[in-house]
Structures are given as structure tokens and as C-alpha cells.
Design a protein around this motif. Structure first.
Motif, PDB file in Angstrom:
ATOM      1  N   SER A 138       0.818  -1.219   0.000  1.00  0.00           N
ATOM      2  CA  SER A 138       0.000   0.000   0.000  1.00  0.00           C
ATOM      3  C   SER A 138       0.849   1.266   0.000  1.00  0.00           C
ATOM      4  O   SER A 138       0.361   2.351  -0.312  1.00  0.00           O
ATOM      5  CB  SER A 138      -0.930   0.015   1.215  1.00  0.00           C
ATOM      6  OG  SER A 138      -0.174   0.011   2.420  1.00  0.00           O
ATOM      7  N   ALA A 139       2.135   1.135   0.353  1.00  0.00           N
ATOM      8  CA  ALA A 139       3.021   2.302   0.400  1.00  0.00           C
ATOM      9  C   ALA A 139       3.651   2.610  -0.946  1.00  0.00           C
ATOM     10  O   ALA A 139       4.349   3.616  -1.080  1.00  0.00           O
ATOM     11  CB  ALA A 139       4.126   2.075   1.432  1.00  0.00           C
ATOM     12  N   VAL A 140       3.423   1.758  -1.963  1.00  0.00           N
ATOM     13  CA  VAL A 140       4.085   1.949  -3.251  1.00  0.00           C
ATOM     14  C   VAL A 140       3.754   3.297  -3.899  1.00  0.00           C
ATOM     15  O   VAL A 140       4.668   3.995  -4.356  1.00  0.00           O
ATOM     16  CB  VAL A 140       3.764   0.776  -4.209  1.00  0.00           C
ATOM     17  CG1 VAL A 140       4.242   1.089  -5.626  1.00  0.00           C
ATOM     18  CG2 VAL A 140       4.436  -0.501  -3.711  1.00  0.00           C
ATOM     19  N   PRO A 141       2.473   3.731  -3.979  1.00  0.00           N
ATOM     20  CA  PRO A 141       2.214   5.034  -4.614  1.00  0.00           C
ATOM     21  C   PRO A 141       2.931   6.193  -3.925  1.00  0.00           C
ATOM     22  O   PRO A 141       3.504   7.062  -4.590  1.00  0.00           O
ATOM     23  CB  PRO A 141       0.689   5.179  -4.501  1.00  0.00           C
ATOM     24  CG  PRO A 141       0.184   3.791  -4.406  1.00  0.00           C
ATOM     25  CD  PRO A 141       1.210   3.052  -3.619  1.00  0.00           C
ATOM     26  N   THR A 146       7.743   9.874  -3.811  1.00  0.00           N
ATOM     27  CA  THR A 146       8.949  10.379  -3.141  1.00  0.00           C
ATOM     28  C   THR A 146      10.172  10.231  -4.033  1.00  0.00           C
ATOM     29  O   THR A 146      11.025  11.131  -4.110  1.00  0.00           O
ATOM     30  CB  THR A 146       9.170   9.629  -1.817  1.00  0.00           C
ATOM     31  OG1 THR A 146       8.021   9.808  -0.982  1.00  0.00           O
ATOM     32  CG2 THR A 146      10.405  10.158  -1.094  1.00  0.00           C
ATOM     33  N   TYR A 147      10.277   9.096  -4.730  1.00  0.00           N
ATOM     34  CA  TYR A 147      11.402   8.913  -5.646  1.00  0.00           C
ATOM     35  C   TYR A 147      11.368   9.941  -6.766  1.00  0.00           C
ATOM     36  O   TYR A 147      12.395  10.553  -7.105  1.00  0.00           O
ATOM     37  CB  TYR A 147      11.385   7.501  -6.236  1.00  0.00           C
ATOM     38  CG  TYR A 147      12.289   7.363  -7.439  1.00  0.00           C
ATOM     39  CD1 TYR A 147      13.676   7.437  -7.311  1.00  0.00           C
ATOM     40  CD2 TYR A 147      11.752   7.193  -8.719  1.00  0.00           C
ATOM     41  CE1 TYR A 147      14.500   7.330  -8.425  1.00  0.00           C
ATOM     42  CE2 TYR A 147      12.572   7.076  -9.827  1.00  0.00           C
ATOM     43  CZ  TYR A 147      13.938   7.150  -9.678  1.00  0.00           C
ATOM     44  OH  TYR A 147      14.752   7.059 -10.779  1.00  0.00           O
ATOM     45  N   VAL A 148      10.198  10.159  -7.357  1.00  0.00           N
ATOM     46  CA  VAL A 148      10.082  11.150  -8.426  1.00  0.00           C
ATOM     47  C   VAL A 148      10.398  12.548  -7.894  1.00  0.00           C
ATOM     48  O   VAL A 148      10.994  13.372  -8.592  1.00  0.00           O
ATOM     49  CB  VAL A 148       8.683  11.090  -9.076  1.00  0.00           C
ATOM     50  CG1 VAL A 148       8.507  12.216 -10.086  1.00  0.00           C
ATOM     51  CG2 VAL A 148       8.486   9.749  -9.765  1.00  0.00           C
ATOM     52  N   ALA A 149      10.017  12.807  -6.627  1.00  0.00           N
ATOM     53  CA  ALA A 149      10.398  14.086  -6.012  1.00  0.00           C
ATOM     54  C   ALA A 149      11.911  14.234  -5.962  1.00  0.00           C
ATOM     55  O   ALA A 149      12.467  15.317  -6.189  1.00  0.00           O
ATOM     56  CB  ALA A 149       9.809  14.195  -4.607  1.00  0.00           C
ATOM     57  N   GLY A 150      12.613  13.120  -5.684  1.00  0.00           N
ATOM     58  CA  GLY A 150      14.078  13.158  -5.689  1.00  0.00           C
ATOM     59  C   GLY A 150      14.635  13.464  -7.064  1.00  0.00           C
ATOM     60  O   GLY A 150      15.611  14.206  -7.202  1.00  0.00           O
ATOM     61  N   ALA A 285       5.418  14.305  -4.751  1.00  0.00           N
ATOM     62  CA  ALA A 285       5.311  13.722  -3.411  1.00  0.00           C
ATOM     63  C   ALA A 285       3.851  13.630  -2.964  1.00  0.00           C
ATOM     64  O   ALA A 285       3.469  12.710  -2.240  1.00  0.00           O
ATOM     65  CB  ALA A 285       6.118  14.555  -2.421  1.00  0.00           C
ATOM     66  N   ARG A 286       3.017  14.572  -3.378  1.00  0.00           N
ATOM     67  CA  ARG A 286       1.612  14.589  -2.988  1.00  0.00           C
ATOM     68  C   ARG A 286       0.763  13.626  -3.816  1.00  0.00           C
ATOM     69  O   ARG A 286      -0.319  13.201  -3.386  1.00  0.00           O
ATOM     70  CB  ARG A 286       1.063  16.017  -3.135  1.00  0.00           C
ATOM     71  CG  ARG A 286      -0.375  16.188  -2.672  1.00  0.00           C
ATOM     72  CD  ARG A 286      -0.802  17.649  -2.749  1.00  0.00           C
ATOM     73  NE  ARG A 286      -2.201  17.811  -2.450  1.00  0.00           N
ATOM     74  CZ  ARG A 286      -2.745  17.823  -1.230  1.00  0.00           C
ATOM     75  NH1 ARG A 286      -1.945  17.646  -0.191  1.00  0.00           N
ATOM     76  NH2 ARG A 286      -4.033  17.981  -1.041  1.00  0.00           N
ATOM     77  N   THR A 287       1.241  13.258  -4.972  1.00  0.00           N
ATOM     78  CA  THR A 287       0.454  12.451  -5.898  1.00  0.00           C
ATOM     79  C   THR A 287       0.016  11.131  -5.295  1.00  0.00           C
ATOM     80  O   THR A 287      -1.107  10.666  -5.528  1.00  0.00           O
ATOM     81  CB  THR A 287       1.267  12.204  -7.184  1.00  0.00           C
ATOM     82  OG1 THR A 287       1.467  13.446  -7.846  1.00  0.00           O
ATOM     83  CG2 THR A 287       0.542  11.253  -8.118  1.00  0.00           C
TER      84      THR A 287
END
Length: 407
Positions: A138-141, A146-150, A285-287
Motif C-alpha cells: 500500500s506504500a508503493v504510490p 517520493t522517488y520522483v520528487a528526488g 510527493a503529494r500524488t
């Protein structure tokens, strides 16, 4: 991974910080020349579209490299593959400012992109698999966001550092300074990244999820090919191809527009325009939270529409409105990319690494091809020519998402 609720939370945070560092290391050097393209064009006596090859050559190298890196990662392990990729890319990045000719610079940037490819080719599959193995599917999205934010922070860091240092010491020093910063981010990843199983192999879908018929391979290479050519994955790949192509075209040539009249901004000031990337950090990050609440398809389509509105606003001759448009299109793009890139490995549980690699192949092919073609539009019709091309790409992406994708 360690056991126990507290340990799982700690491991998840460790994973996210490590991947944030990887995204920063990869994308800072990938786009470092973008904020200094006008300076490079003046020194090298090259046109806007030719100088943009310093960006497009790297993204083309990345597009070519994602599939081979996916193959390497399946044999040596994902963490090891990403580590080799980042260290190699940083070494090349440190050498590029000393290249004596434009041709050697372009070749070096292509090699740098080929090495950088090891991060996006592997990171999303590594993230997805690590969390599923830990029982935190459930934490994948949220983790994908967070990765894309990086990656967005890396793009911002590369442009700001290159532009700021270039103002004082020249554009070559600016690009070299970014490579040094990327070495630090690489060391953060090496220190924190949880070890994966070696060699890495795609697992079967998690027990709490029943995949749809088009997601399940019928065995071996034929099954994986069936998954990769499913309408849903092809539509997701098209999102990366079209939206990234338009996004890079805007950022490649907006600097030339802002350096000319009526704006007349210096390279240092132009580099500050890339602070708009913070909007991408926030939106990506919000997505994840928005996806949980509204579904992937709806968030993707709305984000794409937001991007289109921002692109249109950059047509204004009033600088504040141009900057607002840049912020809006950046937020929209990274929101859409976070959804599409995070959706891809989830939609292909029997071929996660390959699906993520093909998405990135499309993503960076779009960056190379349309990022360069935006300059053709700029040469023929000025900034409206570039904007017209980008809006057409966004419209096609939105139509495909509406017609093909379902949660």
C-alpha cells in the motif's frame, strides 16, 4: 529486511532517503547544462538547437541504456547496478568540462546518459519489489512519488548549481560543480540503500491482489512480451514519451527566450527560473495520497490538463505570468509522471523490471526527440512554435489516457 513494525518503518524511510539520493545524483548531472545553454552557445558559436544536443545527447544515451541496464540488474542485483551506474556517470561528468571540442562534449554527454540510465531503469522496480516483499504494498504510490520528487530535486540542483557557478566562473565550471555534488548524493545511496536479493528476479504478484488477465504472463519471454505490449502498458509508455518530450522542450528553449528581449535575463537569473522545479517536488510527493483517494487514472488526466494550462501561460510577454505558467506546467508534469511511472511496474507484476525499463526508454526517447524538435519550432515560429508542438503532444497523451487506461 528486519522484522517488527518499528523496523519496517525504519527500513521504509531508509529506502526512500536512499532513492531520493539516487534520483538526485542521476538527474542533477543529466540536466546540468540546461540552465547554461545560452552561455555555451555563445562560447561555442553554435545555434540553439545544436547546443541543446548537450541535453538531448544525454537523454538519448539514457533511452538506449535502460533496457541493457535492466538486463544487468537482473543478473548482478539492482542496488549493485545502480551503484556502478552512478559512479561511472559521475566520473564521466567530471571529465566533460575539460573536453576541447563541442563534438567530444556531445559524445561525452551521450556516454554519461548511457551510464545514468542504470538508475531510472532499475529504481522503480527495486522500490516496488522491496516494499511488496516487506508487506507494504500500500506504500508503493507514496514511495513512487517520493522517488520522483528526488528526481525533480536533482534536476533543480543541477540547473541551479550550474547556473550559479557559471555566473562567477563560466559554464564549464558550473557543469563540473554539479558532478561533484552528484558524487556526494551517490555516496548517500551506497550508505543507505537496503540490499536486494542477488540476482534479482521478478516475483509473482502479491497474495492480496488478483491481477487482471492481461497482466499475467503465460510463461517465459513470450509471457513477458505479452505483458509489455498490452494496451495499458503501451498507453502508459506513451504518457512518458509525449509528456516528457514536451516538458524538456519547454525547459530547453525557455532560457533562450528569457535571455533575449523583452526580458534580457542573465544566465544566473535564468537559472533561478528553475526553482519552478520545487513545484514538481511538491506535486510528485503529494500524488501518492491523491491516487489513494481518487484513483490513478483521474489524477493522471487532471495532472496532464494542469500541464497544458501552464504551457499556454508561457506565451505571455509579462514575465510574472510566464513564471507562474512554468510553475503550473512543472507541477502538472511531475504529477502525471509520478502516476504513470509508479503505475507501470504495478501493472506488470511478472515483468516489473522490463516494464519500468520500457517506460523509461519511451520517456527519454521523448526527451531526446521532442526536446530537440522544440528547437525546430523555435527557429521557425519563435516561442509560439515550441508551445504549439508541446500542446499537441499533451493533447495526444490526454486522449490516450482517457481512452485506454482504467484503474
Amino acid at each position: 529486511m528486519s522484522t517488527g513494525p518499528g523496523a519496517e518503518r525504519f527500513d521504509e524511510r531508509r529506502l526512500l532517503v536512499a532513492l531520493f539520493g539516487a534520483g538526485t545524483a542521476a538527474f542533477a548531472q543529466l540536466y546540468a547544462p540546461q540552465s547554461v545553454l545560452p552561455d555555451a552557445a555563445r562560447e561555442l558559436a553554435t545555434s540553439a538547437s545544436a547546443t541543446a544536443l548537450l541535453v538531448s545527447a544525454a537523454t538519448l544515451g539514457l533511452a538506449v541504456g535502460v533496457l541493457p541496464w535492466a538486463w544487468v540488474a537482473d543478473r548482478v542485483g539492482r542496488v549493485r547496478a545502480m551503484t556502478f551506474a552512478m559512479l561511472g556517470a559521475t566520473a564521466v561528468g567530471l571529465a566533460i568540462p575539460f573536453a576541447p571540442t563541442f563534438g567530444l562534449m556531445v559524445a561525452g554527454r551521450a556516454a554519461e546518459g548511457l551510464l545514468v540510465a542504470g538508475v531510472p531503469a532499475v529504481a522503480m522496480a527495486y522500490l516496488t519489489e522491496t516494499l511488496i516483499d516487506a508487506g507494504a504494498a500500500s506504500a508503493v504510490p507514496r514511495a513512487a512519488g517520493t522517488y520522483v520528487a528526488g528526481t525533480s530535486m536533482g534536476g533543480l540542483l543541477g540547473r541551479l548549481v550550474a547556473g550559479g557557478v557559471a555566473e562567477l566562473f563560466g559554464w564549464r565550471a558550473g557543469v563540473g560543480a554539479v558532478a561533484v555534488a552528484c558524487l556526494v548524493a551517490t555516496l548517500v545511496f551506497i550508505w543507505l540503500a537496503p540490499r536486494d536479493r542477488t540476482p534479482s528476479k521478478d516475483r509473482t504478484p502479491s497474495k492480496d491482489r488478483t491481477p487482471s488477465e492481461d497482466e499475467v504472463p503465460d510463461g517465459g519471454r513470450a509471457g513477458r512480451l505479452k505483458v509489455l505490449l498490452s494496451p495499458r502498458l503501451l498507453a502508459l509508455d506513451a504518457q512518458g514519451l509525449l509528456l516528457m518530450g514536451g516538458f524538456v522542450a519547454v525547459y530547453n528553449y525557455l532560457g533562450f527566450r528569457l535571455a533575449d528581449e523583452p526580458f534580457g535575463l542573465s544566465s544566473g537569473v535564468v537559472s533561478l527560473v528553475f526553482l519552478a522545479y520545487l513545484a514538481g517536488t511538491w506535486s510528485s510527493a503529494r500524488t501518492g495520497r491523491l491516487v489513494v483517494r481518487h484513483g490513478r487514472r483521474r489524477v493522471l488526466i487532471v495532472s496532464t490538463g494542469v500541464m497544458a494550462g501552464g504551457v499556454a501561460a508561457t506565451l505571455s510577454a509579462w514575465l510574472p505570468l510566464v513564471l507562474v505558467g512554468l510553475v503550473v506546467l512543472t507541477a502538472g508534469f511531475f504529477g502525471a509522471h509520478a502516476v504513470a511511472s509508479g503505475w507501470t511496474p504495478v501493472a506488470a507484476p511478472g515483468a516489473r523490471t522490463q516494464a519500468a525499463a520500457v517506460y523509461n526508454l519511451a520517456y527519454y526517447a521523448g526527451s531526446s526527440v521532442f526536446g530537440w524538435l522544440g528547437g525546430v519550432g523555435f527557429a521557425l515560429a519563435g516561442w509560439p512554435g515550441t508551445v504549439g508542438m508541446v500542446l499537441a503532444l499533451v493533447a495526444v497523451a490526454m486522449r490516450l489516457a482517457t481512452a485506454v487506461l482504467r484503474d
